[in-house]
Design a protein around this motif. Structure first.
Motif, mmCIF file in Angstrom:
data_model
loop_
_atom_site.group_PDB
_atom_site.id
_atom_site.type_symbol
_atom_site.label_atom_id
_atom_site.label_comp_id
_atom_site.label_asym_id
_atom_site.label_seq_id
_atom_site.Cartn_x
_atom_site.Cartn_y
_atom_site.Cartn_z
ATOM 1 N N ILE A 219 11.703 -23.423 -31.308
ATOM 2 C CA ILE A 219 11.490 -23.955 -30.566
ATOM 3 C C ILE A 219 12.720 -24.333 -29.656
ATOM 4 O O ILE A 219 12.484 -24.843 -28.155
ATOM 5 N N PHE A 220 13.997 -24.871 -30.837
ATOM 6 C CA PHE A 220 14.528 -24.974 -30.678
ATOM 7 C C PHE A 220 16.142 -23.825 -29.220
ATOM 8 O O PHE A 220 17.131 -24.125 -29.542
ATOM 9 N N ASN A 221 15.782 -22.946 -29.574
ATOM 10 C CA ASN A 221 16.941 -21.665 -29.149
ATOM 11 C C ASN A 221 16.357 -21.393 -27.678
ATOM 12 O O ASN A 221 15.031 -21.333 -27.418
ATOM 13 N N LYS B 60 15.171 -34.532 -21.455
ATOM 14 C CA LYS B 60 16.304 -34.212 -22.321
ATOM 15 C C LYS B 60 16.899 -33.341 -22.751
ATOM 16 O O LYS B 60 18.059 -33.565 -22.385
ATOM 17 N N GLY B 61 15.810 -32.765 -22.081
ATOM 18 C CA GLY B 61 16.404 -30.802 -22.314
ATOM 19 C C GLY B 61 16.426 -30.077 -23.810
ATOM 20 O O GLY B 61 17.048 -29.261 -23.669
ATOM 21 N N ILE C 29 7.565 -35.954 -27.258
ATOM 22 C CA ILE C 29 7.508 -34.591 -26.878
ATOM 23 C C ILE C 29 8.073 -34.586 -25.196
ATOM 24 O O ILE C 29 9.056 -33.288 -24.696
ATOM 25 N N GLY C 30 7.096 -34.953 -24.217
ATOM 26 C CA GLY C 30 7.265 -35.493 -23.208
ATOM 27 C C GLY C 30 9.623 -36.060 -23.006
ATOM 28 O O GLY C 30 9.834 -35.163 -21.620
ATOM 29 N N LYS D 33 10.855 -27.448 -20.410
ATOM 30 C CA LYS D 33 9.542 -28.139 -19.757
ATOM 31 C C LYS D 33 9.040 -27.706 -19.790
ATOM 32 O O LYS D 33 8.378 -26.187 -19.679
ATOM 33 N N GLY D 34 7.567 -28.569 -19.975
ATOM 34 C CA GLY D 34 6.220 -28.097 -19.733
ATOM 35 C C GLY D 34 5.021 -29.294 -19.896
ATOM 36 O O GLY D 34 5.281 -29.783 -20.541
ATOM 37 N N ASP D 35 4.479 -28.765 -20.324
ATOM 38 C CA ASP D 35 2.965 -29.901 -20.447
ATOM 39 C C ASP D 35 3.142 -29.946 -22.058
ATOM 40 O O ASP D 35 2.869 -28.920 -22.969
ATOM 41 N N PRO D 36 3.755 -31.214 -22.455
ATOM 42 C CA PRO D 36 3.562 -30.976 -24.190
ATOM 43 C C PRO D 36 2.434 -30.950 -25.109
ATOM 44 O O PRO D 36 2.866 -30.764 -25.823
ATOM 45 N N ILE D 37 1.129 -31.177 -24.119
ATOM 46 C CA ILE D 37 -0.075 -30.687 -24.873
ATOM 47 C C ILE D 37 0.563 -28.956 -25.216
ATOM 48 O O ILE D 37 0.070 -28.283 -27.100
#
Length: 190
Positions: free
Chosen positions: A188-190, A133-134, A127-128, A138-142
């Motif tokens: 998630i992806f938009n 990669k964009g 996730i990180g 961006k943020g904390d993966p948890i």
């Protein structure tokens, strides 16, 4: 199927599928068509039976999810399969999480200490990388994991309330839940 397995399958169905959170050993025995003394013989108590069936259900789900997390496929495809596997299990056992929370709160139910999941650590790293990669914000993966499980779990856990409040049939609700994957991926992806 032997009697011990029949008892476990019946208990799983009552606890996690039908939502009979407070099913007694007698109710489990009646549903399985066995004498209650067999439950005591195999498991000694309802709590030990619960711990056994809960552990088995969690281990089954964990092994399925771990396989997906270690698969070397594109992240978006991996996430899509992960959602499919998790949602399928949620629909099979919609009361599992609610049941565990109820047990923990009412009886100080404790699961054995668990070591950190290597598959989860792998997923968090991935996730990180996707955040770098964009591909993902961006943020904390948890936080991503928390949000992912909230998007998947909340609608299913709330099924009984939604069905009563919104007067939705079980069939219609299952169809709506099945559509969740696309909504989750879009979010998630938009």
């Amino acid at each position: 199927m032997n009697k011990e397995e029949l008892i476990k399958q019946t208990a799983k169905d009552l606890f996690f599928n039908k939502g009979y959170l407070h099913a007694t050993t007698q109710e489990i025995a009646d549903a399985a068509g066995v004498n209650r003394s067999l439950i005591n013989y195999y498991f000694r108590s309802r709590d030990l039976l619960f711990q056994t069936v809960y552990r088995e259900a969690v281990e089954s789900l964990k092994s399925q999810l771990d396989k997906v997390l270690y698969d070397k496929i594109p992240f978006k495809e991996k996430l899509s399969i992960f959602i499919d596997v998790y949602m399928k299990e949620l629909l099979k056992y919609p009361y599992r999480e609610s049941f565990l929370i109820t047990e923990i709160c009412s009886k100080n139910f404790a699961l054995k200490e668990k070591k950190k999941s290597a598959a989860l650590a792998h997923f968090l790293k991935e996730i990180g990388e996707e955040m770098e990669k964009g591909t993902l914000k961006k943020g904390d993966p948890i936080h991503f994991v928390f949000d992912l499980f909230a998007l998947m779990s909340f609608p299913v856990i709330m099924t009984p309330l939604y069905q009563k409040l919104l007067d939705i049939s079980k069939e219609k609700y299952k169809a709506l839940i099945a559509e969740r994957k696309q909504l989750i991926l879009e979010k998630i992806f938009n």
